[in-house]
Write a protein that holds these residues in place. Structure first.
Motif, PDB file in Angstrom:
ATOM      1  N   PRO A  64     -15.751 -11.019  -1.117  1.00 23.12           N
ATOM      2  CA  PRO A  64     -16.326 -10.475   0.135  1.00 23.12           C
ATOM      3  C   PRO A  64     -15.381  -9.495   0.831  1.00 23.12           C
ATOM      4  O   PRO A  64     -15.838  -8.539   1.459  1.00 23.12           O
ATOM      5  CB  PRO A  64     -16.539 -11.738   0.994  1.00 23.12           C
ATOM      6  N   ILE A  65     -14.075  -9.723   0.716  1.00 27.44           N
ATOM      7  CA  ILE A  65     -13.102  -8.850   1.383  1.00 27.44           C
ATOM      8  C   ILE A  65     -13.125  -7.457   0.776  1.00 27.44           C
ATOM      9  O   ILE A  65     -13.179  -6.450   1.492  1.00 27.44           O
ATOM     10  CB  ILE A  65     -11.683  -9.459   1.293  1.00 27.44           C
ATOM     11  N   VAL A  66     -13.109  -7.380  -0.571  1.00 25.69           N
ATOM     12  CA  VAL A  66     -13.091  -6.049  -1.204  1.00 25.69           C
ATOM     13  C   VAL A  66     -14.437  -5.345  -1.040  1.00 25.69           C
ATOM     14  O   VAL A  66     -14.490  -4.111  -1.010  1.00 25.69           O
ATOM     15  CB  VAL A  66     -12.695  -6.151  -2.700  1.00 25.69           C
ATOM     16  N   ILE A  67     -15.525  -6.119  -0.923  1.00 25.07           N
ATOM     17  CA  ILE A  67     -16.831  -5.492  -0.685  1.00 25.07           C
ATOM     18  C   ILE A  67     -16.868  -4.879   0.710  1.00 25.07           C
ATOM     19  O   ILE A  67     -17.288  -3.728   0.897  1.00 25.07           O
ATOM     20  CB  ILE A  67     -17.964  -6.524  -0.862  1.00 25.07           C
ATOM     21  N   VAL A  68     -16.423  -5.645   1.709  1.00 23.60           N
ATOM     22  CA  VAL A  68     -16.406  -5.144   3.088  1.00 23.60           C
ATOM     23  C   VAL A  68     -15.475  -3.944   3.225  1.00 23.60           C
ATOM     24  O   VAL A  68     -15.785  -2.967   3.902  1.00 23.60           O
ATOM     25  CB  VAL A  68     -15.984  -6.270   4.058  1.00 23.60           C
ATOM     26  N   ARG A  69     -14.328  -4.004   2.554  1.00 21.99           N
ATOM     27  CA  ARG A  69     -13.360  -2.905   2.614  1.00 21.99           C
ATOM     28  C   ARG A  69     -13.794  -1.702   1.781  1.00 21.99           C
ATOM     29  O   ARG A  69     -13.223  -0.615   1.919  1.00 21.99           O
ATOM     30  CB  ARG A  69     -11.991  -3.388   2.123  1.00 21.99           C
ATOM     31  N   GLY A  70     -14.767  -1.911   0.908  1.00 24.74           N
ATOM     32  CA  GLY A  70     -15.228  -0.824   0.055  1.00 24.74           C
ATOM     33  C   GLY A  70     -14.240  -0.447  -1.025  1.00 24.74           C
ATOM     34  O   GLY A  70     -14.202   0.696  -1.484  1.00 24.74           O
ATOM     35  N   THR A  71     -13.433  -1.424  -1.452  1.00 21.35           N
ATOM     36  CA  THR A  71     -12.379  -1.136  -2.438  1.00 21.35           C
ATOM     37  C   THR A  71     -12.593  -1.904  -3.744  1.00 21.35           C
ATOM     38  O   THR A  71     -11.647  -2.072  -4.517  1.00 21.35           O
ATOM     39  CB  THR A  71     -10.995  -1.494  -1.860  1.00 21.35           C
ATOM     40  N   LEU A  72     -13.822  -2.358  -3.975  1.00 21.97           N
ATOM     41  CA  LEU A  72     -14.097  -3.181  -5.142  1.00 21.97           C
ATOM     42  C   LEU A  72     -13.697  -2.486  -6.441  1.00 21.97           C
ATOM     43  O   LEU A  72     -13.157  -3.114  -7.357  1.00 21.97           O
ATOM     44  CB  LEU A  72     -15.589  -3.540  -5.189  1.00 21.97           C
ATOM     45  N   PHE A  73     -13.938  -1.192  -6.509  1.00 21.38           N
ATOM     46  CA  PHE A  73     -13.646  -0.454  -7.744  1.00 21.38           C
ATOM     47  C   PHE A  73     -12.507   0.552  -7.567  1.00 21.38           C
ATOM     48  O   PHE A  73     -12.382   1.499  -8.345  1.00 21.38           O
ATOM     49  CB  PHE A  73     -14.907   0.273  -8.224  1.00 21.38           C
ATOM     50  N   ASP A  74     -11.697   0.334  -6.543  1.00 21.78           N
ATOM     51  CA  ASP A  74     -10.595   1.261  -6.276  1.00 21.78           C
ATOM     52  C   ASP A  74      -9.388   0.955  -7.167  1.00 21.78           C
ATOM     53  O   ASP A  74      -8.329   0.539  -6.717  1.00 21.78           O
ATOM     54  CB  ASP A  74     -10.173   1.189  -4.805  1.00 21.78           C
ATOM     55  N   LEU A  75      -9.570   1.156  -8.452  1.00 22.60           N
ATOM     56  CA  LEU A  75      -8.473   1.025  -9.398  1.00 22.60           C
ATOM     57  C   LEU A  75      -8.439   2.268 -10.288  1.00 22.60           C
ATOM     58  O   LEU A  75      -9.479   2.869 -10.566  1.00 22.60           O
ATOM     59  CB  LEU A  75      -8.624  -0.222 -10.284  1.00 22.60           C
ATOM     60  N   THR A  76      -7.248   2.642 -10.704  1.00 25.61           N
ATOM     61  CA  THR A  76      -7.109   3.761 -11.629  1.00 25.61           C
ATOM     62  C   THR A  76      -7.425   3.258 -13.035  1.00 25.61           C
ATOM     63  O   THR A  76      -6.683   2.449 -13.590  1.00 25.61           O
ATOM     64  CB  THR A  76      -5.676   4.321 -11.592  1.00 25.61           C
ATOM     65  N   TRP A  77      -8.538   3.722 -13.585  1.00 20.37           N
ATOM     66  CA  TRP A  77      -9.005   3.172 -14.862  1.00 20.37           C
ATOM     67  C   TRP A  77      -8.043   3.453 -16.009  1.00 20.37           C
ATOM     68  O   TRP A  77      -7.962   2.700 -16.970  1.00 20.37           O
ATOM     69  CB  TRP A  77     -10.398   3.716 -15.178  1.00 20.37           C
ATOM     70  N   LYS A  78      -7.279   4.554 -15.893  1.00 20.67           N
ATOM     71  CA  LYS A  78      -6.316   4.842 -16.961  1.00 20.67           C
ATOM     72  C   LYS A  78      -5.179   3.826 -16.987  1.00 20.67           C
ATOM     73  O   LYS A  78      -4.419   3.762 -17.950  1.00 20.67           O
ATOM     74  CB  LYS A  78      -5.759   6.254 -16.804  1.00 20.67           C
ATOM     75  N   LYS A  79      -5.080   3.022 -15.930  1.00 23.64           N
ATOM     76  CA  LYS A  79      -4.069   1.968 -15.877  1.00 23.64           C
ATOM     77  C   LYS A  79      -4.667   0.593 -16.171  1.00 23.64           C
ATOM     78  O   LYS A  79      -4.076  -0.430 -15.849  1.00 23.64           O
ATOM     79  CB  LYS A  79      -3.384   1.949 -14.507  1.00 23.64           C
ATOM     80  N   THR A  80      -5.844   0.579 -16.778  1.00 22.30           N
ATOM     81  CA  THR A  80      -6.518  -0.691 -17.065  1.00 22.30           C
ATOM     82  C   THR A  80      -5.630  -1.622 -17.887  1.00 22.30           C
ATOM     83  O   THR A  80      -5.593  -2.828 -17.660  1.00 22.30           O
ATOM     84  CB  THR A  80      -7.847  -0.446 -17.813  1.00 22.30           C
ATOM     85  N   GLY A  81      -4.916  -1.054 -18.858  1.00 21.70           N
ATOM     86  CA  GLY A  81      -4.031  -1.869 -19.677  1.00 21.70           C
ATOM     87  C   GLY A  81      -2.970  -2.571 -18.849  1.00 21.70           C
ATOM     88  O   GLY A  81      -2.647  -3.740 -19.101  1.00 21.70           O
ATOM     89  N   LEU A  82      -2.450  -1.869 -17.841  1.00 22.74           N
ATOM     90  CA  LEU A  82      -1.438  -2.482 -16.975  1.00 22.74           C
ATOM     91  C   LEU A  82      -2.050  -3.570 -16.093  1.00 22.74           C
ATOM     92  O   LEU A  82      -1.423  -4.593 -15.828  1.00 22.74           O
ATOM     93  CB  LEU A  82      -0.774  -1.407 -16.101  1.00 22.74           C
ATOM     94  N   HIS A  83      -3.292  -3.349 -15.653  1.00 23.55           N
ATOM     95  CA  HIS A  83      -3.964  -4.378 -14.853  1.00 23.55           C
ATOM     96  C   HIS A  83      -4.245  -5.624 -15.706  1.00 23.55           C
ATOM     97  O   HIS A  83      -4.121  -6.757 -15.234  1.00 23.55           O
ATOM     98  CB  HIS A  83      -5.270  -3.826 -14.278  1.00 23.55           C
ATOM     99  N   MET A  84      -4.626  -5.417 -16.952  1.00 16.67           N
ATOM    100  CA  MET A  84      -4.810  -6.544 -17.874  1.00 16.67           C
ATOM    101  C   MET A  84      -3.485  -7.280 -18.089  1.00 16.67           C
ATOM    102  O   MET A  84      -3.447  -8.518 -18.105  1.00 16.67           O
ATOM    103  CB  MET A  84      -5.346  -6.049 -19.216  1.00 16.67           C
ATOM    104  N   LEU A  85      -2.417  -6.505 -18.227  1.00 13.94           N
ATOM    105  CA  LEU A  85      -1.093  -7.110 -18.404  1.00 13.94           C
ATOM    106  C   LEU A  85      -0.708  -7.945 -17.201  1.00 13.94           C
ATOM    107  O   LEU A  85      -0.153  -9.047 -17.353  1.00 13.94           O
ATOM    108  CB  LEU A  85      -0.059  -6.006 -18.649  1.00 13.94           C
TER     109      LEU A  85
END
Length: 318
Positions: A64-85
């Motif tokens: 609910p916090i990220v939905i209200v803040r509007g940041t649900l998808f605010d990630l750099t997709w090219k860094k997906t591997g680092l987020h998985m790590l």
């Protein structure tokens, strides 16, 4: 008028720092409750399942916090591997520590885990080329000696499992290094949310592989009502502590808040004594004191070095 504005701004900053300090104290004092609930649950629930529930509840509470803040998808997709790590490292960190609690006292495990700033200091010098002087290296060595004072009797009591808090500390240290690499342009709430998702995914894979193996770590079970309440306690206290920590670091500098983390050993000892009747012996207390002293020195020295570095560029002009 300018002087009044400056005084007002200084007053607001002082109030923010005091507010941040208050939040941080509450966060670190209740944080060991996560481990208390986990230790209660692990008598009947495998540690991988406790870890999975922790991540699932984290996702549910933060969604609910990220939905209200509007940041649900605010990630750099090219860094997906680092987020998985990051998610994988959190799994290693939590799984190792929770498994430790099956055999060790909470205060002992947390004390050993607090070699994490020492490991982070060393890894930072190796991989991020951060300048570390002989004083901090000496403090790191002394801190490890303190950890050995806690580990040695624990090894005699519970065996190899006493080393798992070091594995957990190493996992968190690497996690923090990776976080430094990706956090500059990422929303912290979104990062926490996605770390929870990847953590839950990895735990789900481990539980799927471990099903039917009879493993006390990976074979999932259906928890009874009591165990379910303990699992809920893990998720709720972890979320509250985490949210308080986020807002504490927004209000006050990390260099001011970092020493307060060692209060966690105090509250862990109190909770462990109240719930399980556990108290560290004299040798362990000595090791705990050495770990705390070395960690505080590293923090103090880093603050002093950073302050000197920030002042140095303007010195020739004065």
């Amino acid at each position: 008028m300018t002087d009044l504005s400056a005084k007002a701004a200084a007053g607001r900053k002082g109030n923010d720092i005091s507010f941040g300090l208050g939040l941080m104290v509450i966060a670190v004092l209740i944080s060991p409750l996560i481990d208390i609930f986990a230790k209660l649950a692990i008598t009947t629930v495998p540690s991988a399942e406790i870890t999975a529930v922790r991540f699932v509840l984290q996702v549910i509470f933060i969604l609910p916090i990220v939905i209200v803040r509007g940041t649900l998808f605010d990630l750099t997709w090219k860094k997906t591997g680092l987020h998985m790590l990051r998610g994988g490292l959190l799994v290693v960190t939590m799984l190792s520590f929770i498994t430790t609690l099956k055999a060790m006292e909470v205060a002992d495990a947390i004390a050993i885990f607090f070699v994490e700033p020492i490991i982070l200091t060393i890894l930072g010098s190796i991989f991020l080329k951060e300048t570390i002087g002989w004083r901090r290296y000496t403090a790191c060595a002394v801190g490890f000696m303190g950890a050995l004072l806690v580990i040695q009797p624990s090894m005699q009591e519970v065996g190899w499992i006493a080393l798992l808090p070091i594995v957990s500390a190493f996992g968190l240290a690497v996690f923090l290094l990776v976080t430094r690499l990706v956090a500059q342009n990422e929303d912290p709430w979104s990062m926490q949310f996605h770390a929870g998702i990847w953590g839950a995914v990895f735990c789900g894979i481990l539980l799927y592989i471990g099903e039917g193996t009879g493993s006390e770590i990976f074979d999932p079970v259906v928890p009874d009502t009591t165990a379910g309440l303990y699992l809920l306690g893990v998720g709720v206290t972890a979320t509250i502590s985490g949210v308080l920590g986020v807002y504490a670091y927004r209000a006050a500098p990390a260099s001011v808040l970092a020493p307060l983390q060692y209060l966690e050993i105090v509250s862990a000892t109190i909770f462990g004594w109240l719930v399980f009747g556990d108290l560290p012996d004299a040798l362990k207390w000595l090791g705990i004191a050495i770990i705390i002293a070395s960690g505080l020195y590293i923090i103090w020295r880093e603050r002093r070095v950073n302050k000197t570095a920030s002042i140095a560029p303007v010195s020739p002009a004065i």
